[in-house]
Design an enzyme around this catalytic site. Structure first.
Site, PDB file in Angstrom:
ATOM      1  N   GLU A 120       0.795  -1.246   0.000  1.00  0.00           N
ATOM      2  CA  GLU A 120       0.000   0.000   0.000  1.00  0.00           C
ATOM      3  C   GLU A 120       0.819   1.285   0.000  1.00  0.00           C
ATOM      4  OE1 GLU A 120      -2.687  -0.384   3.332  1.00  0.00           O
ATOM      5  OE2 GLU A 120      -3.715  -2.098   2.454  1.00  0.00           O
ATOM      6  N   GLU A 137      -5.994 -10.996  -1.182  1.00  0.00           N
ATOM      7  CA  GLU A 137      -6.839 -10.766   0.002  1.00  0.00           C
ATOM      8  C   GLU A 137      -8.309 -10.722  -0.389  1.00  0.00           C
ATOM      9  OE1 GLU A 137      -5.441  -7.386   2.292  1.00  0.00           O
ATOM     10  OE2 GLU A 137      -3.353  -7.810   1.816  1.00  0.00           O
TER      11      GLU A 137
HETATM   12  C1  XIL Z   1      -6.246  -6.473   8.379  1.00  0.00           C
HETATM   13  C2  XIL Z   1      -6.567  -7.648   9.313  1.00  0.00           C
HETATM   14  O1  XIL Z   1      -7.436  -8.525   8.656  1.00  0.00           O
HETATM   15  C3  XIL Z   1      -7.182  -7.134  10.596  1.00  0.00           C
HETATM   16  O2  XIL Z   1      -7.328  -8.187  11.537  1.00  0.00           O
HETATM   17  C4  XIL Z   1      -6.319  -6.015  11.201  1.00  0.00           C
HETATM   18  O3  XIL Z   1      -6.988  -5.467  12.311  1.00  0.00           O
HETATM   19  C5  XIL Z   1      -6.019  -4.937  10.188  1.00  0.00           C
HETATM   20  O4  XIL Z   1      -5.439  -5.515   9.026  1.00  0.00           O
HETATM   21  N1  XIL Z   1      -4.964  -4.839   3.726  1.00  0.00           N
HETATM   22  C6  XIL Z   1      -3.950  -5.639   4.182  1.00  0.00           C
HETATM   23  C7  XIL Z   1      -4.173  -6.527   5.361  1.00  0.00           C
HETATM   24  O5  XIL Z   1      -2.886  -5.698   3.552  1.00  0.00           O
HETATM   25  O6  XIL Z   1      -3.020  -6.711   6.116  1.00  0.00           O
HETATM   26  C8  XIL Z   1      -5.280  -5.995   6.232  1.00  0.00           C
HETATM   27  O7  XIL Z   1      -5.537  -6.962   7.269  1.00  0.00           O
HETATM   28  C9  XIL Z   1      -6.516  -5.725   5.418  1.00  0.00           C
HETATM   29  C10 XIL Z   1      -6.241  -4.671   4.374  1.00  0.00           C
END
Ligand code: XIL
Length: 362
Positions: free
Chosen positions: A160, A267
């Site tokens: 990101e 994701e």
């Molecule tokens: C999220 C997790 O799922 C949560 O448990 C945590 O509180 C915050 O992070 N993008 C990403 C992930 O790259 O690491 C994130 O994961 C969701 C968005």
């Protein structure tokens, strides 16, 4: 000798019946990973807690052949103090994966969120110099990547880094404020030096929105042109009932693929609510309901997305879901606290939803 034709006939009929049933129904242990065996691994984000729940481990082992630690390898959790690493939870996930012959994607090495308190500060509380921060980044990446060398096949190296604001290029994070854009290329170099075999990813969200896609393309091209050791790009895939479109998704995969990069969806979830990054409070008219309309639209989205993944298989090397089932999703609390979401292929009782059957029907 009298042969009992009556019994023989009955047994024969039973046999034919059983054979017929098994021919129609997929084997009970066939899962997403098996349907997609010819295409790419199918993964899931997990916590150590999930790996202690038999219902969840059964589903994981039936459906998936790759794991991503949901939080346990992020810099804050795994490296809480400068001279202390918290390996326990990350090790537990890697051990589980090794024990069951699952792949592991490492997530992540450099991100602006979930950073440890000490990272950007000197002992006296002042901000660290670029030199010190890059040294800390190097030491962190070197330690984490080497620990799991040969056990983790791919790393999200930088997560990101592109700004949300279309008028900016890179996100104005502490990484950027202190190091300028150099931290990105350096992170890839450190990771490559620590494990030359690991597949190295840049990972981001809203990658299919045309404007943001162009900025990410620009960053990736710059890295490739400078011979930075980057192999692949992760589309996070936090999508919804209304985006991305088929064309946006295809264009994104092909455009990034044209740089010689592999593509994974890292994701994946399909929110039943539209994207809203900044709202935290629930509106009075919002319920937790998963309406038939939501389910129908979500099923159509999943069907479409997996069709595109199969069509674009020459670029795609993996699809990972962000969480196992609607029993728990990070979207239950983010961005709006206390609003249940239903974004995955399995319901709250771990049963396949209609979308699942569309994804495996091809
Ligand atoms: C999220 C997790 O799922 C949560 O448990 C945590 O509180 C915050 O992070 N993008 C990403 C992930 O790259 O690491 C994130 O994961 C969701 C968005």
């Amino acid at each position: 000798m009298k042969v009992n034709f009556h019994h023989f006939g009955l047994a024969g009929l039973l046999l034919i019946g059983v054979a017929g049933l098994t021919a129609q129904r997929p084997a009970a242990d066939k899962g997403l990973k098996d349907y997609y065996q010819q295409y790419f691994p199918i993964g899931v984000a997990v916590s150590t807690q999930a790996l202690k729940n038999p219902a969840e481990t059964a589903l994981i082992l039936q459906q998936f052949n790759s794991l991503t630690p949901e939080n346990d390898m992020k810099m804050g959790p795994i490296h809480p103090e400068e001279n202390r690493y918290n390996w326990g939870p990350a090790d537990a996930i890697v051990d589980f994966a090794q024990g069951h012959k699952l792949r592991v994607r490492g997530h992540n090495l450099c991100w602006h969120e979930q950073t440890p308190k000490w990272l950007f500060k000197n002992a006296d509380g002042s901000q660290v110099s670029k030199e010190v921060l890059l040294k800390r980044l190097h030491d962190h990446i070197d330690a984490v990547v080497k620990r799991y060398k040969g056990k983790i096949y791919a790393w999200d190296v930088v997560n990101e880094a592109i700004a949300d604001n279309p008028n900016e290029f890179l996100r104005n994070s502490d990484w950027y404020k202190i190091c300028g854009e150099d931290f990105i290329a350096e992170a890839f170099r450190y990771a490559h030096a620590a494990d030359p075999q690991a597949v190295l990813f840049y990972n981001d969200y809203n990658t299919e929105r045309p404007e943001k896609m162009e900025r990410i393309y620009k960053l990736l091209k710059k890295l490739k042109d400078a011979h930075v050791p980057i192999d692949a790009v992760g589309l996070q895939g936090h999508w919804s009932l209304v985006e991305p479109t088929e064309q946006e998704l295809r264009t994104t995969i092909e455009r990034f693929g044209s740089l010689g990069l592999k593509v994974q969806v890292t994701e994946l979830d399909v929110s039943v609510y539209p994207w809203e990054k900044d709202r935290r409070a629930r509106r009075p008219d919002e319920s937790d309901a998963y309406t038939p309309e939501m389910q129908q639209k979500q099923t159509a989205q999943y069907k479409l997305f997996f069709k595109v993944f199969r069509d674009e298989a020459k670029y795609m090397t993996g699809i990972t879901f962000w969480n196992i089932s609607d029993h728990y999703s990070w979207l239950d609390t983010y961005p709006v606290a206390g609003r249940k979401n239903h974004p995955l292929l399995f319901d709250e009782n771990f049963k396949p939803k209609p979308a699942y059957y569309e994804v495996v029907k091809f």
